[in-house]
Design a protein around this motif. Structure first.
Motif, PDB file in Angstrom:
ATOM      1  N   ALA A  94     -12.006  11.313   0.487  1.00  0.00           N
ATOM      2  CA  ALA A  94     -11.326  10.650  -0.623  1.00  0.00           C
ATOM      3  C   ALA A  94     -12.324   9.956  -1.530  1.00  0.00           C
ATOM      4  CB  ALA A  94     -10.327   9.622  -0.092  1.00  0.00           C
ATOM      5  N   HIS A  95     -11.928   9.778  -2.781  1.00  0.00           N
ATOM      6  CA  HIS A  95     -12.655   8.878  -3.668  1.00  0.00           C
ATOM      7  C   HIS A  95     -12.517   7.455  -3.130  1.00  0.00           C
ATOM      8  CE1 HIS A  95     -13.459  11.603  -7.138  1.00  0.00           C
ATOM      9  NE2 HIS A  95     -12.440  12.258  -6.614  1.00  0.00           N
ATOM     10  N   ALA A  96     -13.484   6.604  -3.408  1.00  0.00           N
ATOM     11  CA  ALA A  96     -13.421   5.228  -2.908  1.00  0.00           C
ATOM     12  C   ALA A  96     -12.161   4.526  -3.395  1.00  0.00           C
ATOM     13  CB  ALA A  96     -14.659   4.447  -3.352  1.00  0.00           C
ATOM     14  N   GLN A  97     -11.771   4.793  -4.641  1.00  0.00           N
ATOM     15  CA  GLN A  97     -10.535   4.219  -5.174  1.00  0.00           C
ATOM     16  C   GLN A  97      -9.364   5.150  -4.858  1.00  0.00           C
ATOM     17  OE1 GLN A  97     -13.386   4.095  -7.292  1.00  0.00           O
ATOM     18  NE2 GLN A  97     -13.330   2.204  -8.441  1.00  0.00           N
ATOM     19  N   PHE A  98      -9.040   5.298  -3.561  1.00  0.00           N
ATOM     20  CA  PHE A  98      -7.912   6.157  -3.204  1.00  0.00           C
ATOM     21  C   PHE A  98      -6.691   5.306  -2.871  1.00  0.00           C
ATOM     22  CE2 PHE A  98      -9.694   5.390   1.052  1.00  0.00           C
ATOM     23  CZ  PHE A  98      -8.568   5.244   1.847  1.00  0.00           C
ATOM     24  N   GLY A 141       0.825  -1.199   0.000  1.00  0.00           N
ATOM     25  CA  GLY A 141       0.000   0.000   0.000  1.00  0.00           C
ATOM     26  C   GLY A 141       0.866   1.258   0.000  1.00  0.00           C
ATOM     27  N   ALA A 142       0.585   2.161  -0.918  1.00  0.00           N
ATOM     28  CA  ALA A 142       1.335   3.415  -0.991  1.00  0.00           C
ATOM     29  C   ALA A 142       0.892   4.364   0.119  1.00  0.00           C
ATOM     30  CB  ALA A 142       1.113   4.076  -2.352  1.00  0.00           C
ATOM     31  N   PRO A 143       1.775   5.256   0.577  1.00  0.00           N
ATOM     32  CA  PRO A 143       1.378   6.255   1.578  1.00  0.00           C
ATOM     33  C   PRO A 143       0.199   7.095   1.091  1.00  0.00           C
ATOM     34  CG  PRO A 143       3.757   6.263   1.254  1.00  0.00           C
ATOM     35  CD  PRO A 143       3.185   5.402   0.177  1.00  0.00           C
ATOM     36  N   VAL A 144      -0.675   7.466   1.994  1.00  0.00           N
ATOM     37  CA  VAL A 144      -1.884   8.230   1.662  1.00  0.00           C
ATOM     38  C   VAL A 144      -1.859   9.554   2.411  1.00  0.00           C
ATOM     39  CG1 VAL A 144      -4.409   8.287   1.856  1.00  0.00           C
ATOM     40  CG2 VAL A 144      -3.245   6.157   1.227  1.00  0.00           C
ATOM     41  N   GLY A 145      -2.211  10.630   1.711  1.00  0.00           N
ATOM     42  CA  GLY A 145      -2.348  11.926   2.362  1.00  0.00           C
ATOM     43  C   GLY A 145      -1.178  12.847   2.167  1.00  0.00           C
ATOM     44  N   ALA A 146      -0.345  12.579   1.153  1.00  0.00           N
ATOM     45  CA  ALA A 146       0.810  13.443   0.890  1.00  0.00           C
ATOM     46  C   ALA A 146       0.781  13.889  -0.571  1.00  0.00           C
ATOM     47  CB  ALA A 146       2.108  12.703   1.198  1.00  0.00           C
ATOM     48  N   ASP A 147      -0.302  14.583  -0.955  1.00  0.00           N
ATOM     49  CA  ASP A 147      -0.467  15.038  -2.332  1.00  0.00           C
ATOM     50  C   ASP A 147      -0.356  13.854  -3.293  1.00  0.00           C
ATOM     51  OD1 ASP A 147      -1.032  16.937  -4.268  1.00  0.00           O
ATOM     52  OD2 ASP A 147       1.071  17.423  -4.616  1.00  0.00           O
ATOM     53  N   PRO A 157      -6.561  12.182 -13.656  1.00  0.00           N
ATOM     54  CA  PRO A 157      -7.265  13.437 -13.931  1.00  0.00           C
ATOM     55  C   PRO A 157      -8.760  13.292 -13.673  1.00  0.00           C
ATOM     56  CG  PRO A 157      -5.703  12.958 -15.682  1.00  0.00           C
ATOM     57  CD  PRO A 157      -5.723  11.748 -14.793  1.00  0.00           C
ATOM     58  N   GLY A 158      -9.357  14.296 -13.032  1.00  0.00           N
ATOM     59  CA  GLY A 158     -10.768  14.253 -12.685  1.00  0.00           C
ATOM     60  C   GLY A 158     -11.018  13.822 -11.258  1.00  0.00           C
ATOM     61  N   ARG A 159     -10.010  13.242 -10.613  1.00  0.00           N
ATOM     62  CA  ARG A 159     -10.119  12.885  -9.206  1.00  0.00           C
ATOM     63  C   ARG A 159      -9.298  13.862  -8.366  1.00  0.00           C
ATOM     64  NH1 ARG A 159      -9.429   6.254  -9.381  1.00  0.00           N
ATOM     65  NH2 ARG A 159     -11.456   5.817 -10.372  1.00  0.00           N
ATOM     66  N   THR A 160      -9.688  14.015  -7.118  1.00  0.00           N
ATOM     67  CA  THR A 160      -8.936  14.857  -6.198  1.00  0.00           C
ATOM     68  C   THR A 160      -8.166  13.967  -5.233  1.00  0.00           C
ATOM     69  OG1 THR A 160     -10.880  14.990  -4.760  1.00  0.00           O
ATOM     70  CG2 THR A 160     -10.538  16.792  -6.319  1.00  0.00           C
ATOM     71  N   PRO A 161      -6.944  14.356  -4.853  1.00  0.00           N
ATOM     72  CA  PRO A 161      -6.170  13.537  -3.923  1.00  0.00           C
ATOM     73  C   PRO A 161      -6.881  13.425  -2.573  1.00  0.00           C
ATOM     74  CG  PRO A 161      -4.775  15.191  -4.986  1.00  0.00           C
ATOM     75  CD  PRO A 161      -6.190  15.536  -5.315  1.00  0.00           C
ATOM     76  N   PRO A 162      -6.646  12.345  -1.845  1.00  0.00           N
ATOM     77  CA  PRO A 162      -7.208  12.222  -0.502  1.00  0.00           C
ATOM     78  C   PRO A 162      -6.754  13.381   0.380  1.00  0.00           C
ATOM     79  CG  PRO A 162      -6.248  10.143  -1.216  1.00  0.00           C
ATOM     80  CD  PRO A 162      -5.846  11.174  -2.218  1.00  0.00           C
ATOM     81  N   LEU A 163      -7.653  13.864   1.202  1.00  0.00           N
ATOM     82  CA  LEU A 163      -7.347  14.969   2.114  1.00  0.00           C
ATOM     83  C   LEU A 163      -7.588  14.511   3.546  1.00  0.00           C
ATOM     84  CD1 LEU A 163      -6.677  17.971   2.658  1.00  0.00           C
ATOM     85  CD2 LEU A 163      -9.127  18.442   2.403  1.00  0.00           C
ATOM     86  N   ARG A 164      -6.533  14.502   4.341  1.00  0.00           N
ATOM     87  CA  ARG A 164      -6.647  14.164   5.757  1.00  0.00           C
ATOM     88  C   ARG A 164      -6.463  15.426   6.592  1.00  0.00           C
ATOM     89  NH1 ARG A 164      -4.410  14.302  10.226  1.00  0.00           N
ATOM     90  NH2 ARG A 164      -2.692  15.415   9.235  1.00  0.00           N
ATOM     91  N   ARG A 165      -7.336  15.588   7.567  1.00  0.00           N
ATOM     92  CA  ARG A 165      -7.155  16.704   8.492  1.00  0.00           C
ATOM     93  C   ARG A 165      -7.541  16.275   9.897  1.00  0.00           C
ATOM     94  NH1 ARG A 165     -11.813  19.558   9.904  1.00  0.00           N
ATOM     95  NH2 ARG A 165     -13.683  19.101   8.664  1.00  0.00           N
ATOM     96  N   ASN A 166      -6.896  16.886  10.869  1.00  0.00           N
ATOM     97  CA  ASN A 166      -7.251  16.626  12.260  1.00  0.00           C
ATOM     98  C   ASN A 166      -8.590  17.270  12.599  1.00  0.00           C
ATOM     99  OD1 ASN A 166      -3.984  16.673  12.527  1.00  0.00           O
ATOM    100  ND2 ASN A 166      -4.929  15.325  14.041  1.00  0.00           N
ATOM    101  N   VAL A 167      -9.436  16.543  13.288  1.00  0.00           N
ATOM    102  CA  VAL A 167     -10.650  17.141  13.843  1.00  0.00           C
ATOM    103  C   VAL A 167     -10.534  17.291  15.359  1.00  0.00           C
ATOM    104  CG1 VAL A 167     -12.160  16.400  11.980  1.00  0.00           C
ATOM    105  CG2 VAL A 167     -11.773  14.866  13.909  1.00  0.00           C
ATOM    106  N   THR A 168      -9.633  16.521  15.945  1.00  0.00           N
ATOM    107  CA  THR A 168      -9.313  16.671  17.364  1.00  0.00           C
ATOM    108  C   THR A 168      -7.823  16.423  17.536  1.00  0.00           C
ATOM    109  OG1 THR A 168     -11.494  15.806  17.992  1.00  0.00           O
ATOM    110  CG2 THR A 168      -9.817  15.880  19.720  1.00  0.00           C
ATOM    111  N   ASP A 169      -7.162  17.290  18.297  1.00  0.00           N
ATOM    112  CA  ASP A 169      -5.744  17.111  18.555  1.00  0.00           C
ATOM    113  C   ASP A 169      -5.376  17.831  19.851  1.00  0.00           C
ATOM    114  OD1 ASP A 169      -5.781  19.799  17.844  1.00  0.00           O
ATOM    115  OD2 ASP A 169      -4.893  19.472  15.880  1.00  0.00           O
ATOM    116  N   ASP A 170      -4.097  17.877  20.174  1.00  0.00           N
ATOM    117  CA  ASP A 170      -3.659  18.474  21.430  1.00  0.00           C
ATOM    118  C   ASP A 170      -4.084  19.932  21.546  1.00  0.00           C
ATOM    119  OD1 ASP A 170      -2.025  18.376  23.924  1.00  0.00           O
ATOM    120  OD2 ASP A 170      -0.813  19.846  22.841  1.00  0.00           O
ATOM    121  N   ASP A 216       7.454  13.597  -9.661  1.00  0.00           N
ATOM    122  CA  ASP A 216       7.141  14.651 -10.631  1.00  0.00           C
ATOM    123  C   ASP A 216       5.660  14.607 -10.969  1.00  0.00           C
ATOM    124  OD1 ASP A 216       7.032  16.536 -12.632  1.00  0.00           O
ATOM    125  OD2 ASP A 216       8.072  15.309 -14.123  1.00  0.00           O
ATOM    126  N   ARG A 217       4.858  15.361 -10.194  1.00  0.00           N
ATOM    127  CA  ARG A 217       3.419  15.382 -10.415  1.00  0.00           C
ATOM    128  C   ARG A 217       3.043  16.056 -11.731  1.00  0.00           C
ATOM    129  NH1 ARG A 217      -0.348  15.066  -6.480  1.00  0.00           N
ATOM    130  NH2 ARG A 217      -1.729  15.364  -8.248  1.00  0.00           N
TER     131      ARG A 217
END
Length: 319
Positions: A106-110, A58-64, A69-82, A211-212
């Motif tokens: 994320a799209h289901a195929q992320f 499995g490739a790392p997820v959440g680093a751009d 084309p036509g899909r957006t990269p997965p976006l991870r954000r904290n909703v609770t943290d220190d 090279d994106r």
């Protein structure tokens, strides 16, 4: 994704003389060629374990992440943290425990993911003849959930096409066929056995992460290209699952005709071959080059997303 030109043929023309596995496992089947990975194949895979070395694909997820084309990269954000506790926006649990929590959009195929067999269709029919109308709202037939419950476990073989062609990565739109795969296997000293899980490394995934700018409206991946002979080869060998380090598991369009993703139609929809895409194969390939062992135990299961057209997967290889 723009094609630039209209295809000179339609998919129905290309598929007119290729075999299918429709009905082979019954009219209601939703898991296709994973049926081939029976207990005997699982035990054969277990017998390939020699050293206990584990690789996850499995490739790392959440680093751009690179996405089609036509899909957006997965976006991870904290909703609770220190910071939420320090500011008083969040209160600790009775007894003093605090926690952190994320939201992933994320799209289901992320990331590294497995396609449902009904992910793409032609002439209003999915895999095994299930109606395209069964995708409305959610996948009622040939979705990802049956594959998730079944699991994909068996003997696998890695073919390193990039190394065979002495490059770090195949080039944009570069193609190969089953003859090239067999030549690479021979050079590696490994056989592709019936009912195998076939892993193909092109080097493209690492190149995309470096090279994106490679992802443009006229995006064109390297990979396997369609021919009736290639489809018959998959059918005769009963290849159960195809895993690659590209985003689409095949070259984006068939170069002679301009048809997009013909192998999704011929292999996935027609033969029921399970497609796992965007796998990270570089670390495994490096180990295979070191020890000369290219065949190994493979296990994977996508997230059992109810009604989903695909889902993230983290395959595990043990050598």
């Amino acid at each position: 994704m723009s094609s630039g030109t209209e295809p000179t043929l339609q998919l129905t023309d290309l598929l007119a003389q290729v075999p299918t596995n429709w009905g082979r496992w019954g009219a209601g089947d939703e898991i296709g060629a994973s049926n081939l990975l029976d207990p005997d194949q699982v035990l054969r895979a277990v017998g390939l374990i020699r050293h206990g070395r584990v690789f996850t694909l499995g490739a790392p997820v959440g680093a751009d992440d690179p996405v089609l084309p036509g899909r957006t990269p997965p976006l991870r954000r904290n909703v609770t943290d220190d910071a939420a506790f320090r500011s008083g926006r969040q209160e600790r649990l009775p007894g003093g425990l605090a926690w952190t929590e994320d939201l992933l959009t994320a799209h289901a195929q992320f990331g590294t993911h497995t396609d449902a067999l009904g992910h793409m269709w032609l002439d209003d029919q999915l895999w095994n003849g299930h109606p395209a109308s069964s995708t409305t709202g959610a996948m009622a037939k040939a979705g990802i959930e049956p594959l998730a419950h079944r699991g994909i476990v068996g003997p696998a073989v890695l073919i390193d096409m990039a190394a065979h062609r002495r490059v770090q990565s195949l080039a944009r739109a570069e193609t190969f066929d089953h003859h090239d795969v067999l030549a690479a296997a021979q050079a590696q000293g490994v056989a592709i056995r019936p009912r195998a899980i076939l892993l193909l490394r092109t080097g493209w995934h690492a190149a995309l992460r470096a090279d994106r700018q490679r992802i443009t409206d006229d995006y064109w991946e390297p990979g396997l290209t369609f021919s009736p002979e290639l489809v018959r080869w998959f059918h005769e060998l009963d290849i159960a699952c195809l895993v690659t380090d590209t985003l689409g598991n095949e070259t984006t369009r068939e170069p002679r005709t301009g048809v997009f993703y013909p192998l999704h139609a011929a292999l996935m929809r027609g033969l029921g071959v399970i497609f796992t895409e965007a796998a990270w194969l570089d670390d495994l390939a490096a180990d295979c080059h070191r020890d000369g062992v290219w065949e190994f135990f493979y296990a994977a299961a996508p997230i059992p997303l109810i009604g989903g057209s695909g889902a993230a997967t983290n395959p595990v290889v043990i050598k």
